[in-house]
Design an enzyme around this catalytic site. Sequence first.
Site, PDB file in Angstrom:
ATOM      1  N   TYR A  60      -2.043  67.200   7.004  1.00  7.80           N
ATOM      2  CA  TYR A  60      -2.280  68.006   8.219  1.00  7.80           C
ATOM      3  C   TYR A  60      -3.666  67.658   8.781  1.00  7.80           C
ATOM      4  CZ  TYR A  60      -2.989  71.859  11.451  1.00  7.80           C
ATOM      5  OH  TYR A  60      -3.257  72.596  12.590  1.00  7.80           O
ATOM      6  N   PRO A  64      -9.318  75.177  17.201  1.00  3.92           N
ATOM      7  CA  PRO A  64      -9.438  76.513  16.605  1.00  3.92           C
ATOM      8  C   PRO A  64      -9.573  76.462  15.087  1.00  3.92           C
ATOM      9  CG  PRO A  64      -7.429  76.281  17.965  1.00  3.92           C
ATOM     10  CD  PRO A  64      -7.953  74.909  17.683  1.00  3.92           C
ATOM     11  N   ARG A  88      11.425  74.251  21.771  1.00  2.00           N
ATOM     12  CA  ARG A  88      12.812  73.986  21.371  1.00  2.00           C
ATOM     13  C   ARG A  88      13.656  75.252  21.374  1.00  2.00           C
ATOM     14  NH1 ARG A  88      11.322  71.639  15.711  1.00  2.00           N
ATOM     15  NH2 ARG A  88       9.946  73.429  16.043  1.00  2.00           N
ATOM     16  N   GLU A 114       2.500  82.106  14.266  1.00  2.00           N
ATOM     17  CA  GLU A 114       3.578  81.749  13.331  1.00  2.00           C
ATOM     18  C   GLU A 114       3.200  80.519  12.499  1.00  2.00           C
ATOM     19  OE1 GLU A 114       7.285  81.469  15.497  1.00  2.00           O
ATOM     20  OE2 GLU A 114       6.945  83.409  16.433  1.00  2.00           O
TER      21      GLU A 114
HETATM   22  P1  NDP Z   1       3.034  78.503  16.269  1.00  2.00           P
HETATM   23  O1  NDP Z   1       3.851  78.111  15.094  1.00  2.00           O
HETATM   24  O2  NDP Z   1       2.966  79.929  16.633  1.00  2.00           O
HETATM   25  O3  NDP Z   1       3.470  77.655  17.556  1.00  2.00           O
HETATM   26  C1  NDP Z   1       3.825  76.304  17.470  1.00  2.00           C
HETATM   27  C2  NDP Z   1       4.516  75.878  18.743  1.00  2.00           C
HETATM   28  O4  NDP Z   1       4.797  74.473  18.663  1.00  2.00           O
HETATM   29  C3  NDP Z   1       5.826  76.604  18.966  1.00  2.00           C
HETATM   30  O5  NDP Z   1       5.915  77.000  20.308  1.00  2.00           O
HETATM   31  C4  NDP Z   1       6.878  75.555  18.658  1.00  2.00           C
HETATM   32  O6  NDP Z   1       7.993  75.745  19.511  1.00  2.00           O
HETATM   33  C5  NDP Z   1       6.156  74.264  19.029  1.00  2.00           C
HETATM   34  N1  NDP Z   1       6.695  73.116  18.289  1.00  2.00           N
HETATM   35  C6  NDP Z   1       6.645  72.922  16.948  1.00  2.00           C
HETATM   36  N2  NDP Z   1       7.309  71.803  16.628  1.00  2.00           N
HETATM   37  C7  NDP Z   1       7.805  71.290  17.775  1.00  2.00           C
HETATM   38  C8  NDP Z   1       8.592  70.160  18.081  1.00  2.00           C
HETATM   39  N3  NDP Z   1       9.020  69.313  17.129  1.00  2.00           N
HETATM   40  N4  NDP Z   1       8.926  69.929  19.377  1.00  2.00           N
HETATM   41  C9  NDP Z   1       8.515  70.779  20.342  1.00  2.00           C
HETATM   42  N5  NDP Z   1       7.750  71.869  20.120  1.00  2.00           N
HETATM   43  C10 NDP Z   1       7.409  72.123  18.844  1.00  2.00           C
HETATM   44  O7  NDP Z   1       1.557  77.954  15.948  1.00  2.00           O
HETATM   45  P2  NDP Z   1       0.181  78.000  16.784  1.00  2.00           P
HETATM   46  O8  NDP Z   1       0.335  78.645  18.079  1.00  2.00           O
HETATM   47  O9  NDP Z   1      -0.837  78.500  15.854  1.00  2.00           O
HETATM   48  O10 NDP Z   1      -0.051  76.428  16.941  1.00  2.00           O
HETATM   49  C11 NDP Z   1      -0.277  75.791  18.175  1.00  2.00           C
HETATM   50  C12 NDP Z   1      -1.223  74.622  17.943  1.00  2.00           C
HETATM   51  O11 NDP Z   1      -2.470  75.117  17.463  1.00  2.00           O
HETATM   52  C13 NDP Z   1      -0.740  73.613  16.906  1.00  2.00           C
HETATM   53  O12 NDP Z   1      -1.040  72.321  17.370  1.00  2.00           O
HETATM   54  C14 NDP Z   1      -1.576  73.943  15.669  1.00  2.00           C
HETATM   55  O13 NDP Z   1      -1.745  72.846  14.837  1.00  2.00           O
HETATM   56  C15 NDP Z   1      -2.873  74.357  16.346  1.00  2.00           C
HETATM   57  N6  NDP Z   1      -3.767  75.142  15.538  1.00  2.00           N
HETATM   58  C16 NDP Z   1      -3.374  76.346  14.998  1.00  2.00           C
HETATM   59  C17 NDP Z   1      -4.259  77.079  14.236  1.00  2.00           C
HETATM   60  C18 NDP Z   1      -3.875  78.357  13.568  1.00  2.00           C
HETATM   61  O14 NDP Z   1      -4.600  78.788  12.639  1.00  2.00           O
HETATM   62  N7  NDP Z   1      -2.806  79.012  13.967  1.00  2.00           N
HETATM   63  C19 NDP Z   1      -5.645  76.626  14.044  1.00  2.00           C
HETATM   64  C20 NDP Z   1      -5.946  75.351  14.626  1.00  2.00           C
HETATM   65  C21 NDP Z   1      -5.049  74.666  15.374  1.00  2.00           C
HETATM   66  P3  NDP Z   1       9.534  75.571  19.095  1.00  2.00           P
HETATM   67  O15 NDP Z   1       9.659  75.908  17.652  1.00  2.00           O
HETATM   68  O16 NDP Z   1      10.267  76.495  20.017  1.00  2.00           O
HETATM   69  O17 NDP Z   1       9.822  74.140  19.382  1.00  2.00           O
HETATM   70  C1  8X3 Z   2      -5.073  75.375  11.473  1.00  2.00           C
HETATM   71  C2  8X3 Z   2      -6.282  75.846  10.732  1.00  2.00           C
HETATM   72  O1  8X3 Z   2      -7.494  75.774   8.495  1.00  2.00           O
HETATM   73  O2  8X3 Z   2      -5.102  76.194   8.450  1.00  2.00           O
HETATM   74  O3  8X3 Z   2      -5.278  74.141  12.086  1.00  2.00           O
HETATM   75  O4  8X3 Z   2      -5.935  74.021   8.934  1.00  2.00           O
HETATM   76  S1  8X3 Z   2      -6.178  75.421   9.081  1.00  2.00           S
END
Ligand code: NDP
Ligand code: 8X3
Length: 251
Positions: free
Chosen positions: A151, A181, A34, A187
Site C-alpha cells: 500500500y 491524508p 462501481r 470505509e
Molecule cells: P472508501 O473505501 O470510503 O472509498 C473508496 C472509494 O474508491 C469508493 O468510492 C470506491 O467506490 C472507490 N473504488 C475503490 N476501488 C475502485 C475501483 N476498482 N474502481 C473504481 N472505484 C473504486 O475510502 P476513502 O474515502 O478513505 O479513500 C479514498 C482515497 O483516500 C483512497 O485513494 C485512499 O487510499 C485515500 N486515503 C485514505 C485514507 C484513510 O485513512 N481513509 C488516508 C489517506 C489516503 P466503489 O466501491 O463504488 O467502486
Molecule cells: C491511509 C492511511 O496510515 O492507513 O492511506 O496508510 S494509512
Amino acid sequence: MSKTVLITGATSGIGKATAILFAVKGFRLILCGRRQERLEALQNELGKKTDVHILNFDVRNKESVSNAIVALPSNFTEIDILINNAGNAHGLDPIESGNTEDWDAMLDINVKGLLYVSKAIIPKMVERKSGHIINIGSTAGKEVYPKGNVYCASKHAVDALTTGMRIDLNQYGIKVGAVNPGAVETEFSNVRFKGDDEKADSVYDGFDPLVAEDIAETLLFVVTRPKHVNISDLIVTPTAQASATVFNKRS
Ligand code: NDP
Ligand code: 8X3
C-alpha cells in the site's frame, strides 16, 4: 459557467463528502464509482443543487475508463478539475506472507487506475491549455510503516506521479497537486480488513481521526485558489497523529 469536476471513488468516504460539499458550492459534478445504487442516490440528491452526471466503471479496466469518458454528453466533456481519489488498502500483512491478489488490487487500482483515468482526461486539458488535477495520496506515500509495504509503495508511486504530471503538464498551464491524508475514518479500514468491521473500527480507537469532510474542505480550498496559485502538496493529519505510527491516544 461553473467549473466541472470529475471525482473518482465518489460513492463513499472522501469522494462522497467532496461531492456533497462541491455540489453545495455549485460545481458541476461527474461522479464515478462501481456501486450503481450509490451513484444514483447521489445523483438524485445532489441533482437538486447542481448538474450531476454519473459514470460506473472499474478504474482497473482501461477500456471501460476510456469508453466512459469518450461517451460523456457534450455538456460534460470539458472537465476543469480531476480528483483522482478512488483507491484503497487491501490487507495489512508482512511482506513474507502478503497476498498477491491484494498486491495486484492495490497497484492496479491506486496506481494504474489513476493513470488510466488521467490518460482519458488530460488530452482535452492540454488542448484547452487549462485544467487542474488533484491526486489523493496519503501519509503512506511519504513514509513506510510496518506491514504497509505494498500500500505504501502504491502511494509513493502516486507521490512520484503527481510530481511527474506537474512537470510534464507545466507547459500547458495545467495545475497538478496532491492532498495526502493521515487517518480518516471512512470505509477504508473495512475494505483493508475485508469486512472485519470490529478490527476496522479499532484502528480509530483512542483518538479523534479525521472525517471525510475534513478532506473535502481541504480540497475545496485547493480548487478555489487564484489562477496563479497551485497547491502542489499537502499533508493533513488528525492532531493526534504525528507520523504513520506515532499517535497520542487516550489511555
Ligand atoms: P472508501 O473505501 O470510503 O472509498 C473508496 C472509494 O474508491 C469508493 O468510492 C470506491 O467506490 C472507490 N473504488 C475503490 N476501488 C475502485 C475501483 N476498482 N474502481 C473504481 N472505484 C473504486 O475510502 P476513502 O474515502 O478513505 O479513500 C479514498 C482515497 O483516500 C483512497 O485513494 C485512499 O487510499 C485515500 N486515503 C485514505 C485514507 C484513510 O485513512 N481513509 C488516508 C489517506 C489516503 P466503489 O466501491 O463504488 O467502486
Ligand atoms: C491511509 C492511511 O496510515 O492507513 O492511506 O496508510 S494509512
